[in-house]
Design a protein around this motif. Structure first.
Motif, short mmCIF file in Angstrom:
data_model
loop_
_atom_site.label_atom_id
_atom_site.label_comp_id
_atom_site.label_asym_id
_atom_site.label_seq_id
_atom_site.Cartn_x
_atom_site.Cartn_y
_atom_site.Cartn_z
N GLU A 64 0.92 -1.23 -0.02
CA GLU A 64 0.11 -0.07 -0.02
C GLU A 64 0.80 1.15 -0.02
O GLU A 64 0.42 2.19 -0.70
N GLN A 65 1.72 1.23 0.78
CA GLN A 65 2.95 2.27 0.85
C GLN A 65 3.59 2.55 -0.61
O GLN A 65 3.62 3.85 -0.90
N TYR A 66 3.69 1.65 -1.26
CA TYR A 66 4.51 1.65 -2.53
C TYR A 66 3.56 2.15 -3.52
O TYR A 66 3.87 3.06 -4.28
N LEU A 67 2.37 1.82 -3.68
CA LEU A 67 1.33 2.07 -4.64
C LEU A 67 1.08 3.67 -4.11
O LEU A 67 0.68 4.32 -5.18
N THR A 68 0.90 4.03 -3.22
CA THR A 68 0.87 5.50 -2.78
C THR A 68 1.87 6.12 -3.14
O THR A 68 1.68 7.28 -3.96
N TRP A 69 3.11 6.01 -3.19
CA TRP A 69 4.05 6.67 -3.32
C TRP A 69 4.42 6.67 -4.92
O TRP A 69 4.64 7.75 -5.57
N VAL A 70 4.40 5.49 -5.55
CA VAL A 70 4.62 5.44 -6.86
C VAL A 70 3.59 6.30 -7.67
O VAL A 70 3.72 6.99 -8.88
N SER A 71 2.43 6.44 -7.29
CA SER A 71 1.32 7.03 -7.96
C SER A 71 1.72 8.53 -7.78
O SER A 71 1.38 9.49 -8.76
N SER A 72 2.03 8.90 -6.69
CA SER A 72 2.46 10.41 -6.32
C SER A 72 3.75 10.80 -7.53
O SER A 72 3.64 12.01 -8.09
N VAL A 73 4.56 9.81 -7.45
CA VAL A 73 5.67 10.24 -8.48
C VAL A 73 5.44 10.23 -9.70
O VAL A 73 5.83 11.02 -10.52
N ALA A 74 4.50 9.37 -10.21
CA ALA A 74 4.23 9.64 -11.60
C ALA A 74 3.26 10.81 -11.99
O ALA A 74 3.54 11.34 -13.14
N LYS A 75 2.66 11.55 -10.76
CA LYS A 75 2.08 12.86 -10.98
C LYS A 75 3.11 13.90 -10.89
O LYS A 75 2.78 15.00 -10.87
N GLY A 76 4.32 13.71 -10.63
CA GLY A 76 5.51 14.69 -10.54
C GLY A 76 5.53 15.02 -9.05
O GLY A 76 6.29 16.11 -8.72
N ASN A 77 5.16 14.35 -8.04
CA ASN A 77 4.92 14.82 -6.77
C ASN A 77 5.59 13.89 -5.97
O ASN A 77 5.21 12.67 -5.75
#
Length: 321
Positions: A64-77
């Motif tokens: 869950e932590q990874y999915l939250t992080w990678v989704s934010s990174v994909a948005k440039g955050n």
């Protein structure tokens, strides 16, 4: 060529995804969290720290932590730093990356200016005094760790002789224009030499080996037999072929310099990505750690792409289409 570049960029996507999984997994594999190993205020209720962990999402499962992080990174955050008072990771990296890039380019410049001419001379005059000296320096540069050479350089050139400053990037924030540029170069000499030591030794040995190999080729003997001058033989025929392995090294060096700067910056207290990364590792600042590691991976991928592009420039016979 353009089709090849597009294909390589598309290949970056799964490679970056795999890299993000590795980076995240290694960061999470470290024991503890940002609240471990610190002297916590005993007067604060432990529930408060648990609430802070929950607010940062550290109470969730690793997937869950990874999915939250990678989704934010994909948005440039890249999120906010846990250690630096909630500052955004982007602002921290932008603040430091300029110094690291300057140091890397300065180090690479020293490496190319020193290694390539000496390597060419050693190949054209094998077993001369300079060739033996270059060989000795090559073994020395590869054997001595960067951090040890940096400490010796500080002791001899900074403390004893006082020629160069031992830390920092500028002497004063009041400097501007050419005075600031000159002062920055003065501060980068010691860390630049330290960072480029191993690279200089490696490039020198590769250049010597490749030039000697090309000079023994049949087409070089044919060119000399036709009366072509040694200068034209060297610059028009020899270097174009001998530079291909050097370009390969430069592709990896693009990211390796940024990675190698982590230790060098720590030795010289140079405020770049290296000192930021080490401080973040000590404090378990996961967002900063993962962002810098991902940035280094992207730098290596881009470096290899640039190396492939330069191949076709140096040797027009190479085609990717």
């Amino acid at each position: 060529m353009y089709q090849y570049i597009i294909r390589r960029i598309l290949v970056f996507i799964p490679m970056l995804l795999a890299l993000s999984i590795i980076v995240f997994g290694l960061a999470k594999a470290a024991p503890g969290d940002p609240f471990s190993g610190k002297i916590l205020d005993p007067n604060v209720d432990p529930i408060v720290y648990e609430q802070q962990r929950a607010a940062l999402g550290l109470d969730k499962s690793i997937p869950e932590q990874y999915l939250t992080w990678v989704s934010s990174v994909a948005k440039g955050n890249f999120g906010k730093s846990i250690t630096y008072n909630g500052r955004s990771v982007e602002s921290l990296i932008k603040e430091r990356v300029k110094n690291t890039v300057y140091l890397g380019l300065f180090s690479l410049g020293i490496t190319l200016i020193v290694a390539i001419p000496i390597g060419i001379y050693s190949a054209r005059h094998p077993y001369s005094i300079l060739d033996y000296g270059a060989t000795t320096f090559g073994f020395f540069g590869l054997a001595v760790p960067n951090f040890f050479f940096g400490l010796v350089a500080i002791y001899l050139l900074s403390i004893n002789l006082g020629w160069f400053p031992a830390q920092g990037t500028v002497s004063s924030n009041d400097l501007s224009g050419f005075a600031e540029f000159k002062d920055r170069i003065h501060h980068m000499v010691l860390p630049g030499l330290t960072l480029g030591l191993a690279g200089t030794a490696t490039y020198m040995r590769y250049m010597r080996s490749e030039v000697m190999d090309v000079l023994g080729s049949d087409y070089i003997r044919t060119a000399k037999a036709k009366g072509m001058s040694d200068r034209n033989v060297l610059y028009k025929h020899t270097l174009r072929n001998a530079m291909i392995p050097i370009i390969t090294l430069m592709g990896f060096e693009f990211g390796a310099l940024l990675g190698g700067a982590i230790i060098t910056e720590q030795v010289f207290n140079f405020p770049g990505l290296g000192t930021l990364f080490i401080g973040s590792v000590v404090n378990r600042d996961y967002p900063v750690i993962m962002a810098i590691a991902l940035l280094l991976g992207v730098a290596i991928l881009v470096g290899n792409l640039l190396a492939d592009i330069f191949y076709s420039i140096v040797d027009p016979r190479i085609r990717y289409d």
